[in-house]
Design an enzyme around this catalytic site. Sequence first.
Site, PDB file in Angstrom:
ATOM      1  N   GLU A 119      -0.080  -5.256   6.227  1.00  0.00           N
ATOM      2  CA  GLU A 119      -1.187  -4.524   5.598  1.00  0.00           C
ATOM      3  C   GLU A 119      -1.471  -5.055   4.188  1.00  0.00           C
ATOM      4  OE1 GLU A 119      -2.956  -2.732   7.370  1.00  0.00           O
ATOM      5  OE2 GLU A 119      -1.750  -1.698   8.887  1.00  0.00           O
ATOM      6  N   HIS A 142       1.405   3.072   2.135  1.00  0.00           N
ATOM      7  CA  HIS A 142       0.838   3.410   3.445  1.00  0.00           C
ATOM      8  C   HIS A 142       1.986   3.982   4.257  1.00  0.00           C
ATOM      9  CE1 HIS A 142      -0.579   3.248   7.489  1.00  0.00           C
ATOM     10  NE2 HIS A 142       0.226   2.253   7.803  1.00  0.00           N
ATOM     11  N   HIS A 144       3.129   6.987   7.740  1.00  0.00           N
ATOM     12  CA  HIS A 144       2.729   7.600   9.016  1.00  0.00           C
ATOM     13  C   HIS A 144       3.174   9.069   9.074  1.00  0.00           C
ATOM     14  CE1 HIS A 144       2.998   3.310  11.103  1.00  0.00           C
ATOM     15  NE2 HIS A 144       2.026   3.383  10.206  1.00  0.00           N
ATOM     16  N   HIS A 214      -3.717   6.696  12.739  1.00  0.00           N
ATOM     17  CA  HIS A 214      -2.745   5.688  12.317  1.00  0.00           C
ATOM     18  C   HIS A 214      -1.860   6.168  11.167  1.00  0.00           C
ATOM     19  CE1 HIS A 214      -2.031   1.285  10.762  1.00  0.00           C
ATOM     20  NE2 HIS A 214      -0.980   2.049  10.620  1.00  0.00           N
TER      21      HIS A 214
HETATM   22  P1  13P Z   1       4.501  -3.903   8.427  1.00  0.00           P
HETATM   23  O1  13P Z   1       5.873  -3.862   9.043  1.00  0.00           O
HETATM   24  O2  13P Z   1       3.838  -5.229   8.603  1.00  0.00           O
HETATM   25  O3  13P Z   1       4.554  -3.443   6.975  1.00  0.00           O
HETATM   26  O4  13P Z   1       3.571  -2.886   9.235  1.00  0.00           O
HETATM   27  C1  13P Z   1       3.835  -1.515   9.341  1.00  0.00           C
HETATM   28  C2  13P Z   1       2.609  -0.687   9.491  1.00  0.00           C
HETATM   29  O5  13P Z   1       2.669   0.516   9.295  1.00  0.00           O
HETATM   30  C3  13P Z   1       1.312  -1.334   9.851  1.00  0.00           C
HETATM   31  O6  13P Z   1       0.257  -0.456   9.699  1.00  0.00           O
HETATM   32 ZN    ZN Z   2       0.829   1.676   9.699  1.00  0.00          ZN
END
Ligand code: 13P
Ligand code: ZN
Length: 269
Positions: A119, A142, A144, A214
């Site tokens: 990302e 970022h 989840h 996401h």
């Molecule tokens: P990476 O392992 O490349 O950081 O990706 C994790 C992710 O959450 C992609 O949206």
């Molecule tokens: Zn992600």
Amino acid sequence: MKSILDNRPMLAKEIGRVAEVAGYLWQKGWAERNGGNIVVNITDLVDDEIAAMPAISEVKPIGTTLPHLNGCYFYCKGTNKRMRDLARWPMENGSVIRILDDCASYVIIADEPVMPTSELPAHLSMHNYLLGKGSSYKASLHTHPIELIAMSHHKPFLKKDVLTNLLWSMIPETKAFCPRGLGIIPYALPGSIGLAEATIAELKDYDVTMWEKHGVTAVGEDIMDAFDQVDVLSKSAQIYINAKSMGFEPDGMSQEQMKEMTVAFNLPK
Ligand code: 13P
Ligand code: ZN
């Protein structure tokens, strides 16, 4: 093994904060496998010795041109690396990169050639936007978060500021500590330039954005500040879902109570 953090207490403290937050992300269940990423602008902590460090990777394209990042340095979580590992070993699960003069490519300089997060275009685009407007924000996250992502699977919640107002109204602190609310970004391919572009368009009005189905992004003064904003939104989402699972629609704070908060805390909107 030698590390860029050796004899650099300020930098070590900053990366220590990243590791601390990575641990929280894992504990919260927001970081399955390699889920989520962190990028921190460490340019202010770069000394002459770091500036002279040679590249330990080939030149890699960012995928977009970001004029405000010329000569900047970032700590980046590594792609495919786990937050739970980064919490203990931040320099083995992330690396420091230098943006090159073309503003469209970078090299890794320390500690090991750990390839940055997939990302990276979104994170660096956010930092480019922040620097362009003279912001003092240094961190982008970022992650989840379960309940917030679940809410993004419901179309009516994705209309502008529906979720912002709903989440703000669950508990007074959410508006106080996430005062710009939650921007919504329609589903786009993870790691894509399209996702990066859509994200910076929302940063104009929001510090936290939802990537539909996401995850979320957040920017802040430091990584703790970015994390806290997601944490208060997530708390509100959990309160909402708890009320619903007890079988009722929560009342939420009234418009009057929200207005009173806005004035008392001197909030922007
Ligand atoms: P990476 O392992 O490349 O950081 O990706 C994790 C992710 O959450 C992609 O949206
Ligand atoms: Zn992600």
